[in-house]
Design a protein around this motif. Structure first.
Motif, PDB file in Angstrom:
ATOM      1  N   PHE A  57     -20.903  46.111  16.256  1.00  0.00           N
ATOM      2  CA  PHE A  57     -19.548  45.611  16.502  1.00  0.00           C
ATOM      3  C   PHE A  57     -19.545  44.579  17.615  1.00  0.00           C
ATOM      4  O   PHE A  57     -20.129  44.798  18.681  1.00  0.00           O
ATOM      5  N   GLU A  58     -18.915  43.441  17.341  1.00  0.00           N
ATOM      6  CA  GLU A  58     -18.669  42.423  18.361  1.00  0.00           C
ATOM      7  C   GLU A  58     -17.177  42.151  18.383  1.00  0.00           C
ATOM      8  O   GLU A  58     -16.556  41.959  17.324  1.00  0.00           O
ATOM      9  N   PRO A  59     -16.551  42.128  19.561  1.00  0.00           N
ATOM     10  CA  PRO A  59     -15.086  42.048  19.656  1.00  0.00           C
ATOM     11  C   PRO A  59     -14.506  40.787  19.031  1.00  0.00           C
ATOM     12  O   PRO A  59     -15.171  39.753  18.901  1.00  0.00           O
ATOM     13  N   PHE A  60     -13.250  40.900  18.670  1.00  0.00           N
ATOM     14  CA  PHE A  60     -12.491  39.790  18.116  1.00  0.00           C
ATOM     15  C   PHE A  60     -12.442  38.635  19.114  1.00  0.00           C
ATOM     16  O   PHE A  60     -12.282  38.834  20.314  1.00  0.00           O
ATOM     17  N   VAL A  61     -12.581  37.413  18.601  1.00  0.00           N
ATOM     18  CA  VAL A  61     -12.557  36.217  19.452  1.00  0.00           C
ATOM     19  C   VAL A  61     -11.107  35.787  19.655  1.00  0.00           C
ATOM     20  O   VAL A  61     -10.485  35.210  18.755  1.00  0.00           O
ATOM     21  N   HIS A 113     -25.278  49.440   3.338  1.00  0.00           N
ATOM     22  CA  HIS A 113     -24.885  48.283   4.144  1.00  0.00           C
ATOM     23  C   HIS A 113     -23.415  47.974   3.870  1.00  0.00           C
ATOM     24  O   HIS A 113     -23.013  47.803   2.719  1.00  0.00           O
ATOM     25  N   LEU A 114     -22.603  47.921   4.925  1.00  0.00           N
ATOM     26  CA  LEU A 114     -21.186  47.581   4.840  1.00  0.00           C
ATOM     27  C   LEU A 114     -20.886  46.576   5.943  1.00  0.00           C
ATOM     28  O   LEU A 114     -21.333  46.740   7.082  1.00  0.00           O
ATOM     29  N   TYR A 115     -20.108  45.533   5.626  1.00  0.00           N
ATOM     30  CA  TYR A 115     -19.837  44.516   6.643  1.00  0.00           C
ATOM     31  C   TYR A 115     -18.600  43.694   6.283  1.00  0.00           C
ATOM     32  O   TYR A 115     -18.167  43.644   5.124  1.00  0.00           O
ATOM     33  N   VAL A 116     -18.032  43.049   7.310  1.00  0.00           N
ATOM     34  CA  VAL A 116     -16.981  42.051   7.130  1.00  0.00           C
ATOM     35  C   VAL A 116     -17.660  40.692   7.052  1.00  0.00           C
ATOM     36  O   VAL A 116     -18.394  40.323   7.982  1.00  0.00           O
ATOM     37  N   PRO A 117     -17.482  39.925   5.975  1.00  0.00           N
ATOM     38  CA  PRO A 117     -18.126  38.613   5.871  1.00  0.00           C
ATOM     39  C   PRO A 117     -17.707  37.696   7.024  1.00  0.00           C
ATOM     40  O   PRO A 117     -16.545  37.706   7.460  1.00  0.00           O
ATOM     41  N   THR A 118     -18.652  36.894   7.494  1.00  0.00           N
ATOM     42  CA  THR A 118     -18.402  35.992   8.622  1.00  0.00           C
ATOM     43  C   THR A 118     -18.679  34.537   8.250  1.00  0.00           C
ATOM     44  O   THR A 118     -18.898  33.709   9.134  1.00  0.00           O
ATOM     45  N   ASN A 119     -18.679  34.238   6.963  1.00  0.00           N
ATOM     46  CA  ASN A 119     -18.992  32.885   6.517  1.00  0.00           C
ATOM     47  C   ASN A 119     -17.801  31.942   6.582  1.00  0.00           C
ATOM     48  O   ASN A 119     -17.941  30.761   6.288  1.00  0.00           O
ATOM     49  N   ARG A 120     -16.626  32.452   6.965  1.00  0.00           N
ATOM     50  CA  ARG A 120     -15.434  31.618   7.083  1.00  0.00           C
ATOM     51  C   ARG A 120     -14.900  31.677   8.507  1.00  0.00           C
ATOM     52  O   ARG A 120     -15.073  32.700   9.189  1.00  0.00           O
ATOM     53  N   PRO A 121     -14.237  30.602   8.968  1.00  0.00           N
ATOM     54  CA  PRO A 121     -13.748  30.581  10.360  1.00  0.00           C
ATOM     55  C   PRO A 121     -12.616  31.559  10.633  1.00  0.00           C
ATOM     56  O   PRO A 121     -12.341  31.880  11.780  1.00  0.00           O
ATOM     57  N   ILE A 122     -11.928  32.021   9.593  1.00  0.00           N
ATOM     58  CA  ILE A 122     -10.886  33.038   9.729  1.00  0.00           C
ATOM     59  C   ILE A 122     -11.258  34.224   8.847  1.00  0.00           C
ATOM     60  O   ILE A 122     -11.446  34.072   7.642  1.00  0.00           O
ATOM     61  N   ASN A 123     -11.390  35.396   9.425  1.00  0.00           N
ATOM     62  CA  ASN A 123     -11.748  36.574   8.637  1.00  0.00           C
ATOM     63  C   ASN A 123     -10.977  37.827   9.054  1.00  0.00           C
ATOM     64  O   ASN A 123     -11.405  38.948   8.771  1.00  0.00           O
ATOM     65  N   HIS A 168       7.864  40.323  11.934  1.00  0.00           N
ATOM     66  CA  HIS A 168       6.666  40.539  12.719  1.00  0.00           C
ATOM     67  C   HIS A 168       6.012  39.210  13.078  1.00  0.00           C
ATOM     68  O   HIS A 168       6.077  38.244  12.323  1.00  0.00           O
ATOM     69  N   GLU A 169       5.340  39.194  14.220  1.00  0.00           N
ATOM     70  CA  GLU A 169       4.475  38.075  14.571  1.00  0.00           C
ATOM     71  C   GLU A 169       3.188  38.203  13.760  1.00  0.00           C
ATOM     72  O   GLU A 169       2.664  39.307  13.576  1.00  0.00           O
ATOM     73  N   VAL A 170       2.694  37.089  13.278  1.00  0.00           N
ATOM     74  CA  VAL A 170       1.471  37.086  12.481  1.00  0.00           C
ATOM     75  C   VAL A 170       0.543  36.007  13.000  1.00  0.00           C
ATOM     76  O   VAL A 170       0.979  34.899  13.306  1.00  0.00           O
ATOM     77  N   ASP A 171      -0.715  36.332  13.125  1.00  0.00           N
ATOM     78  CA  ASP A 171      -1.731  35.354  13.492  1.00  0.00           C
ATOM     79  C   ASP A 171      -3.028  35.735  12.791  1.00  0.00           C
ATOM     80  O   ASP A 171      -3.115  36.803  12.172  1.00  0.00           O
ATOM     81  N   ALA A 172      -3.994  34.875  12.879  1.00  0.00           N
ATOM     82  CA  ALA A 172      -5.282  35.121  12.239  1.00  0.00           C
ATOM     83  C   ALA A 172      -6.382  34.610  13.151  1.00  0.00           C
ATOM     84  O   ALA A 172      -6.137  33.797  14.047  1.00  0.00           O
ATOM     85  N   GLY A 173      -7.587  35.093  12.932  1.00  0.00           N
ATOM     86  CA  GLY A 173      -8.699  34.669  13.768  1.00  0.00           C
ATOM     87  C   GLY A 173     -10.024  35.175  13.249  1.00  0.00           C
ATOM     88  O   GLY A 173     -10.168  35.479  12.059  1.00  0.00           O
ATOM     89  N   TYR A 174     -10.963  35.318  14.158  1.00  0.00           N
ATOM     90  CA  TYR A 174     -12.360  35.550  13.765  1.00  0.00           C
ATOM     91  C   TYR A 174     -12.948  36.724  14.529  1.00  0.00           C
ATOM     92  O   TYR A 174     -12.842  36.800  15.763  1.00  0.00           O
ATOM     93  N   ILE A 175     -13.551  37.656  13.798  1.00  0.00           N
ATOM     94  CA  ILE A 175     -14.318  38.728  14.415  1.00  0.00           C
ATOM     95  C   ILE A 175     -15.787  38.530  14.029  1.00  0.00           C
ATOM     96  O   ILE A 175     -16.127  38.432  12.843  1.00  0.00           O
ATOM     97  N   PRO A 176     -16.681  38.403  14.996  1.00  0.00           N
ATOM     98  CA  PRO A 176     -18.077  38.050  14.716  1.00  0.00           C
ATOM     99  C   PRO A 176     -18.861  39.112  13.952  1.00  0.00           C
ATOM    100  O   PRO A 176     -19.729  38.778  13.141  1.00  0.00           O
ATOM    101  N   ARG A 177     -18.539  40.386  14.207  1.00  0.00           N
ATOM    102  CA  ARG A 177     -19.355  41.406  13.540  1.00  0.00           C
ATOM    103  C   ARG A 177     -18.647  42.748  13.452  1.00  0.00           C
ATOM    104  O   ARG A 177     -18.213  43.297  14.453  1.00  0.00           O
ATOM    105  N   MET A 178     -18.502  43.257  12.242  1.00  0.00           N
ATOM    106  CA  MET A 178     -18.144  44.641  11.954  1.00  0.00           C
ATOM    107  C   MET A 178     -19.075  45.074  10.834  1.00  0.00           C
ATOM    108  O   MET A 178     -18.930  44.655   9.683  1.00  0.00           O
ATOM    109  N   GLU A 179     -20.039  45.907  11.146  1.00  0.00           N
ATOM    110  CA  GLU A 179     -21.120  46.170  10.187  1.00  0.00           C
ATOM    111  C   GLU A 179     -21.684  47.574  10.370  1.00  0.00           C
ATOM    112  O   GLU A 179     -21.789  48.083  11.489  1.00  0.00           O
ATOM    113  N   LEU A 180     -22.039  48.200   9.255  1.00  0.00           N
ATOM    114  CA  LEU A 180     -22.754  49.482   9.242  1.00  0.00           C
ATOM    115  C   LEU A 180     -24.048  49.296   8.479  1.00  0.00           C
ATOM    116  O   LEU A 180     -24.056  48.721   7.384  1.00  0.00           O
ATOM    117  N   THR A 181     -25.160  49.777   9.037  1.00  0.00           N
ATOM    118  CA  THR A 181     -26.451  49.694   8.357  1.00  0.00           C
ATOM    119  C   THR A 181     -27.148  51.048   8.420  1.00  0.00           C
ATOM    120  O   THR A 181     -27.001  51.793   9.401  1.00  0.00           O
TER     121      THR A 181
END
Length: 406
Positions: A100-104, A271-281, A295-308
């Motif tokens: 896990f790497e925190p949301f940017v 293996h389970l993961y959130v894809p990181t190939n796009r700038p918004i995920n 509601h307020e809505v925004d979007a962004g990028y999380i570098p890593r959410m993965e189980l191996t």
């Protein structure tokens, strides 16, 4: 009135509706109606009609100065519980590692447009504080992964998508309530997904509020003993607890694959993961002020959410030469494999297989039927339009149309 970004605790003596407005304000006929105290949302909707029901909800937020706990929220609070499963001592177990790497925060549009004003509130406290997963190493029984297996007919048609968790949207509204803190009680096939996603955050929702919901899978490869299953999961997390307003975090998707035996007695790979190939995920949604109707809505990028998987599954009880045995359930979890079986060293020879891209494409079409129509990037679209003498229909999106980041 509740302070900005917080929600007052409801007063259980008045039906869970929270603080009532001052007596100086004229009481609304809707508020004095008995439905306001005890009726579920579905009854209110049927009794008042869609227009009047929506007016009531707007009034409730504007006049009361907070959102009252809906029946879904109350139920969720009552059924919140840790989910676990016993590991069969006669079976095998596998250890998973959480990455896990925190949301940017800098990837959010609101930070770019208003960097000072946006961070003067406490809206993002729960997101900023989410710095690590719930657990780095976790053990599961091999049999716990049986829900990933296809129905009997699914083995013979590679790439045929099937449901792990079906759609669960309310027919009356087309979406599930956002006024919730804790996931509802899970059962059957939902349990394993709840446990897996719960390694990232303690409040995963395996049934998201918006379509397309659920979890789907397909067989990528198979032989007489093994099967390689590719899956896709749409889920979200509730980052806040009362008295703060709900704050939803929705990754674009969870995808991955699992290699296991047809009877789920062994797991070779997970293996389970959130894809990181796009700038918004990932999408964020929250309520920042009591009087705000949307509601307020925004979007962004999380570098890593993965189980191996650390290693292939191995017997729970490891027998020694002197007749004694070690129970892996009682041993400290490490990334070092305890016991490799001979077949783990050999590559699996598949009787039939398709590519990972074909398998993922099948799941994409299952979730998004509109993808049966080909979509092209900007430059390719014009060259094809010229060669085929067709017009170009251009669509500009904030996020991707074929995952939950849009």
């Amino acid at each position: 009135m509740a302070s900005k970004g917080t929600r007052k605790r409801p007063d259980k003596t008045n039906g869970g509706s929270g603080d009532r407005p001052s007596g100086k304000k004229k009481r609304s006929k809707l508020r004095s109606c008995c439905f306001w105290v005890c009726a579920p949302a579905a009854v209110l909707l049927a009794a008042l009609g869609v227009g009047m029901y929506l007016d009531y909800r707007r009034w409730e937020r504007r006049e009361v100065g907070m959102m009252s706990l809906s029946p879904d929220t109350v139920l969720a609070n009552e059924t919140s519980y840790p989910v676990d499963e016993e590991i069969d001592p006669a079976g095998e177990m596998i250890v998973l590692k959480t990455h896990f790497e925190p949301f940017v925060l800098a990837s959010m549009a609101k930070l770019v447009l208003d960097p000072v004003g946006f961070f003067t509130t406490r809206d993002l406290d729960s997101l900023r504080s989410w710095r690590e997963p719930v657990r780095e190493l976790s053990s599961f029984g091999a049999s716990h992964f049986a829900p990933f297996l296809p129905p009997p007919a699914g083995y013979s048609v590679l790439g045929a998508a099937y449901e792990i968790i079906p759609v669960n949207l309310k027919l009356a509204t087309g979406l599930l309530s956002s006024d919730r803190y804790f996931p509802p009680k899970v059962s059957n096939k939902e349990v394993i997904l709840h446990r897996l996603l719960g390694l990232f955050h303690p409040r995963p929702f395996v049934c998201i509020r918006f379509a397309p919901q659920g979890a789907v899978a397909t067989v990528r490869a198979e032989n007489e003993r093994w099967v390689d299953v590719v899956f896709r999961i749409h889920a979200e997390f509730q980052l806040n607890e009362s008295p703060q307003y709900p704050f939803w975090f929705m990754p674009a998707q969870f995808t991955g694959n699992i290699v296991l035996t047809r009877d789920a007695s062994r797991v070779r790979h997970f293996h389970l993961y959130v894809p990181t190939n796009r700038p918004i995920n990932a999408v964020l949604e929250w309520l920042d002020t009591p009087g705000n109707e949307s509601h307020e809505v925004d979007a962004g990028y999380i570098p890593r959410m993965e189980l191996t998987s650390v290693a292939p599954s191995s017997p729970v009880l490891i027998h020694q030469e002197d007749g004694s045995y070690m129970d892996q359930r009682q041993a400290q979890l490490t990334e070092e494999p305890k016991n490799f079986l001979e077949e783990d060293y050999a590559d699996i020879q598949w009787n039939s297989e398709i590519s990972m891209e074909e398998a993922m494409r099948s799941l994409e079409l299952k979730m998004y039927p509109f993808k049966t129509v080909p979509y092209y990037n900007f430059t390719e679209a014009f060259s094809r339009a010229e060669s085929e003498n067709k017009l170009v229909h251009s669509i500009l999106l904030w996020g991707a149309l074929d995952d939950q980041s849009c």
